[in-house]
Structures are given as structure tokens and as C-alpha cells.
Design a protein around this motif. Structure first.
Motif, PDB file in Angstrom:
ATOM      1  N   ASP A  13      -8.650   3.145   0.416  1.00 30.10           N
ATOM      2  CA  ASP A  13      -8.567   1.689   0.580  1.00 30.10           C
ATOM      3  C   ASP A  13      -8.117   1.059  -0.734  1.00 30.10           C
ATOM      4  O   ASP A  13      -8.907   0.916  -1.674  1.00 30.10           O
ATOM      5  CB  ASP A  13      -9.936   1.147   1.000  1.00 30.10           C
ATOM      6  N   TYR A  15      -7.218  -2.093  -1.541  1.00 30.61           N
ATOM      7  CA  TYR A  15      -7.844  -3.361  -1.905  1.00 30.61           C
ATOM      8  C   TYR A  15      -9.251  -3.152  -2.453  1.00 30.61           C
ATOM      9  O   TYR A  15      -9.640  -3.764  -3.460  1.00 30.61           O
ATOM     10  CB  TYR A  15      -7.879  -4.324  -0.706  1.00 30.61           C
ATOM     11  N   ASP A  33      -0.475  -4.410  -2.216  1.00 27.58           N
ATOM     12  CA  ASP A  33      -0.489  -4.553  -0.762  1.00 27.58           C
ATOM     13  C   ASP A  33      -1.422  -3.469  -0.246  1.00 27.58           C
ATOM     14  O   ASP A  33      -2.104  -2.821  -1.031  1.00 27.58           O
ATOM     15  CB  ASP A  33       0.920  -4.496  -0.149  1.00 27.58           C
ATOM     16  N   GLU A  34      -1.477  -3.268   1.041  1.00 22.80           N
ATOM     17  CA  GLU A  34      -2.442  -2.310   1.585  1.00 22.80           C
ATOM     18  C   GLU A  34      -2.149  -0.865   1.205  1.00 22.80           C
ATOM     19  O   GLU A  34      -3.009  -0.007   1.316  1.00 22.80           O
ATOM     20  CB  GLU A  34      -2.556  -2.432   3.115  1.00 22.80           C
ATOM     21  N   GLN A  51      -2.334   4.472  -1.530  1.00 24.10           N
ATOM     22  CA  GLN A  51      -3.045   4.858  -0.316  1.00 24.10           C
ATOM     23  C   GLN A  51      -2.640   6.271   0.117  1.00 24.10           C
ATOM     24  O   GLN A  51      -1.461   6.566   0.331  1.00 24.10           O
ATOM     25  CB  GLN A  51      -2.753   3.855   0.797  1.00 24.10           C
TER      26      GLN A  51
END
Length: 144
Positions: A13, A15, A33-34, A51
Motif C-alpha cells: 500500500d 499511500y 499515486d496508488e 506497489q
């Protein structure tokens, strides 16, 4: 060949981990961003969070299963040709790559290999005007 310019962690994750990093060290990401967060450090060095699933989606789950540690080093080149030349040179010297040089959706040409200990390395160059995910105030999340 380019210079070592970044070190990062491969996380679930982005964030959540970026929020922890910002809280502990006081550094805010320059882009997030993600799938990716980039934190400029001293000079031209960058710390990043990437990620894991995004890498699996782009490189393949079978490729990522070979990665022993969830960290990555990155060597930045100035041109796509330099990425290809570094790949050919290292391959000729016996380096085993886990990918071929390729242009990716995040505005970069990249190639990946594992060192003898199982750490993932990237040789890359930006191919767009700016890397995707540059921080836009309208996209800020959790105060990052």
C-alpha cells in the motif's frame, strides 16, 4: 552506464507507507499515486515506494517470485539507447536479466535484473516530459 540515483521499497500500500515515511522523517513525496511515491533526497538521489502488485502486473507474477527482498536499486540513464547499451553490455558479461528493455506506461524505458543476493535492480530512463504521478494538489490524499 548511468548513475545509481534511487533506492526504494516494494510495498503493498503506497499511500499507507508514504504516510508513515512522511510522519517519521518529515519528507513529503514529490509525486504519488496508488502505485508509486517518489521522495527527493539530498542531491539527485530519490527514495521511492513502489506497489508490488503493479510490478507483478507489468513484469509478471512469475518474474516477481524470483525477487527475494522487497527493495530495489535504480540506475538512471539519459536516453533509451543508454538503457539498451547497458543491457547488452551487462548481458554479455553474464548478468541474468528478469526482463528485456521495454517502454512502460509510466513514461520510462526500463530493464530489470537480480543481483546475486536476490535484490531487484532497474536500469531506466524517463521517456516522457515528466514521470507520471507528479504530485497534483487536486490528487493529494491523506495530506501527502
Amino acid at each position: 552506464m548511468g548513475k545509481h540515483t534511487a533506492h526504494g521499497y516494494l510495498v503493498e500500500d503506497v499511500y499507507k507507507e508514504a504516510e508513515k515515511f512522511t510522519k517519521v522523517f518529515g519528507f513529503k513525496p514529490a509525486r504519488i499515486d496508488e502505485t508509486f511515491a517518489g521522495f527527493p533526497m539530498e542531491g539527485k538521489v530519490e527514495f521511492f515506494l513502489w506497489q508490488w502488485k503493479h510490478l507483478e502486473d507489468n513484469l509478471g507474477k512469475d518474474v516477481m517470485e524470483k525477487v527475494k527482498y522487497r527493495d530495489q536499486q535504480a540506475i538512471r540513464c539519459d536516453t533509451p539507447e543508454e538503457v539498451d547499451e547497458a543491457y547488452e553490455q551487462l548481458k554479455a558479461e553474464g548478468m541474468e536479466f528478469i526482463s528485456e528493455p521495454k517502454d512502460y506506461e509510466w513514461n520510462a524505458r526500463c530493464v530489470y535484473f537480480l543481483d546475486a543476493s536476490g535484490h531487484m535492480w532497474e536500469i531506466y530512463c524517463w521517456t516522457g516530459a515528466v514521470p507520471l504521478g507528479d504530485l497534483d494538489p487536486a490528487k493529494e490524499k491523506n495530506g501527502l
